[in-house]
Design an enzyme around this catalytic site. Structure first.
Site, PDB file in Angstrom:
ATOM      1  N   LYS A 197       0.821  -1.207   0.000  1.00 44.40           N
ATOM      2  CA  LYS A 197       0.000   0.000   0.000  1.00 44.40           C
ATOM      3  C   LYS A 197       0.866   1.273   0.000  1.00 44.40           C
ATOM      4  CE  LYS A 197      -4.030  -2.058   0.122  1.00 44.40           C
ATOM      5  NZ  LYS A 197      -3.681  -3.470   0.170  1.00 44.40           N
TER       6      LYS A 197
HETATM    7  C1  LIG Z   1     -10.002  -2.723  -1.737  1.00 45.10           C
HETATM    8  C2  LIG Z   1      -9.406  -3.461  -0.576  1.00 45.10           C
HETATM    9  N1  LIG Z   1     -10.173  -3.707   0.496  1.00 45.10           N
HETATM   10  C3  LIG Z   1      -9.701  -4.367   1.570  1.00 45.10           C
HETATM   11  C4  LIG Z   1      -8.406  -4.823   1.605  1.00 45.10           C
HETATM   12  C5  LIG Z   1      -7.953  -5.639   2.789  1.00 45.10           C
HETATM   13  O1  LIG Z   1      -6.882  -5.102   3.470  1.00 45.10           O
HETATM   14  P1  LIG Z   1      -5.941  -6.068   4.354  1.00 45.10           P
HETATM   15  O2  LIG Z   1      -5.155  -6.889   3.414  1.00 45.10           O
HETATM   16  O3  LIG Z   1      -5.107  -5.083   5.136  1.00 45.10           O
HETATM   17  O4  LIG Z   1      -6.826  -6.862   5.246  1.00 45.10           O
HETATM   18  C6  LIG Z   1      -7.561  -4.571   0.521  1.00 45.10           C
HETATM   19  C7  LIG Z   1      -6.162  -4.996   0.587  1.00 45.10           C
HETATM   20  O5  LIG Z   1      -5.515  -5.578  -0.127  1.00 45.10           O
HETATM   21  C8  LIG Z   1      -8.077  -3.905  -0.614  1.00 45.10           C
HETATM   22  O6  LIG Z   1      -7.325  -3.686  -1.704  1.00 45.10           O
END
Ligand SMILES: Cc1ncc(COP(=O)(O)O)c(C=O)c1O
Length: 372
Positions: free
Chosen positions: A183
């Protein structure tokens, strides 16, 4: 062939290493000053009144649905062309994901498909700012207002992006961020929920910490909660990264510009928009789309050819409604023609802050060769 050019890479400087090390020299590794500072820095950056930092973007999505009151059996409109966590979080609360189609230009939810998906059971809408491109928030907010829906912004891919001058994540009832290492900023693993509604913030804070009240006893639990806490170590990393956000966003915009300059006249490719009328893009990934005449097999062959040259690339995204996990999971699909067509031809190229001009040139020339 070992990977020489990765798909993504974190950008960690001595400042981040010093910040994390400093925490490790203290006895406070959870629920301390770093958490408070990270939350207030994020809230200020995003322009929201409250922030609850948590252990992942997925946890933030789950808490956003719980804190906005989504119940089992409620319908929640989401894109299928996104990361699986978006629909999974809807299932965690026993609600039904309803997959709406996307706009081919921005790859964000198409307001007409959202409107068509609404039934008397619809309670919420998750607007994902896909790949950092702001979703059409004016239309989506208007639909949510007219139908009395909760609007959750999934800004996991779009920290720093804006819609008409307001930071993404600050426009809906709640906004969520994720800080996985690919990110814009990373905490290793982590996430956050932002909101300007004090009740949503209070419930999110309580639920992330086993249902405890902020001022209550450690062994008193108001509700069945979760352990979605984020450690002081992660928060220190996040604070140091957030201090560099302007530099980070500029580096990413520069990398996107390099790809655009290199690939813009290639009739085999659709490139992502460099600008958008209703806001500012925060570059998360650089996803190209093969022209309409190509099929999924062509994209997969191109991926394999780049990999054989040590260049990583990714299939962003495999639609959620096509996943095995959703074969038997309750859900509903609108007409997903654009989702299906786009998802067969998208390809994410290596994209990270430190990518050099030589690396971009190498990726582009390998891509051109593979498309011959
Ligand atoms: C659009 C979106 N929502 C939710 C997430 C979930 O985040 P995490 O991987 O920190 O749980 C991501 C991450 O890759 C994402 O791209």
């Amino acid at each position: 062939m070992p990977i020489r050019i990765p798909l993504s890479a974190p950008d960690i400087t001595e400042a981040e290493i010093a910040a994390v090390t400093a925490v490790l020299r203290t006895p406070r590794l959870s629920l301390g000053d770093e958490l408070v500072e990270f939350e207030s820095a994020l809230a200020q950056f995003v322009g929201a009144e409250h922030c609850a930092a948590v252990s992942s973007g997925t946890a933030a999505l789950h808490l956003a649905l719980l804190a906005t009151g989504i119940q089992p059996g409620d319908e929640v409109i989401v894109p299928s062309f996104t990361f699986v966590a978006v629909a999974n979080a809807v299932r965690y609360v026993g609600a039904i994901p309803v997959f709406a189609d996307i706009d081919p230009a921005t790859l964000n939810l198409a307001p007409a498909s959202v409107e068509a998906a609404i039934t008397p059971r619809t309670r919420a809408l998750i607007a994902v700012h896909t790949f950092g491109v702001p979703a059409p928030m004016s239309d989506l907010l208007e639909i949510a207002r007219r139908h009395e829906l909760k609007l959750i912004e999934d800004a996991c891919e779009s920290l720093g992006g804006e819609h008409h001058g307001r930071k993404l994540g600050s426009l809906g009832h709640a906004g969520v961020f994720g800080f996985y290492p690919n990110k814009q900023i990373t905490t290793g693993e982590g996430g956050a929920l932002v909101t300007s509604d004090p009740e949503i913030a209070r419930r999110a804070r309580m639920l992330r910490n086993q249902g405890r009240r902020a001022t209550g006893d450690w062994f008193e639990h108001e509700e069945i909660g979760y352990n979605y806490r984020i450690s002081e170590i992660n928060c220190a990393l996040g604070i140091a990264q957030l201090r560099r956000i302007d530099e980070i966003l500029a580096k990413r915009a520069n990398a996107a510009q390099k790809y655009f300059a290199n690939l813009q006249n290639n009739s085999n490719l659709h490139l992502p928009p460099m600008q958008i009328a209703h806001g500012t893009i925060s570059w998360f990934v650089y996803v190209v789309r093969l022209a309409e005449r190509f099929r999924a097999q062509d994209r997969d062959r191109v991926t394999a050819e780049l990999l054989s040259r040590g260049i990583a690339c990714g299939r962003y995204f495999a639609p959620i409604h096509r996943q095995r996990a959703y074969r038997d999971a309750p859900h509903r699909c609108m007409d997903l023609q654009v989702t299906e067509s786009v998802a067969a031809r998208t390809l994410a190229l290596p994209f990270f802050n430190q990518i050099s001009s030589e690396q971009v040139d190498e990726v582009c020339s390998a891509l051109r060769d593979a498309l011959l």
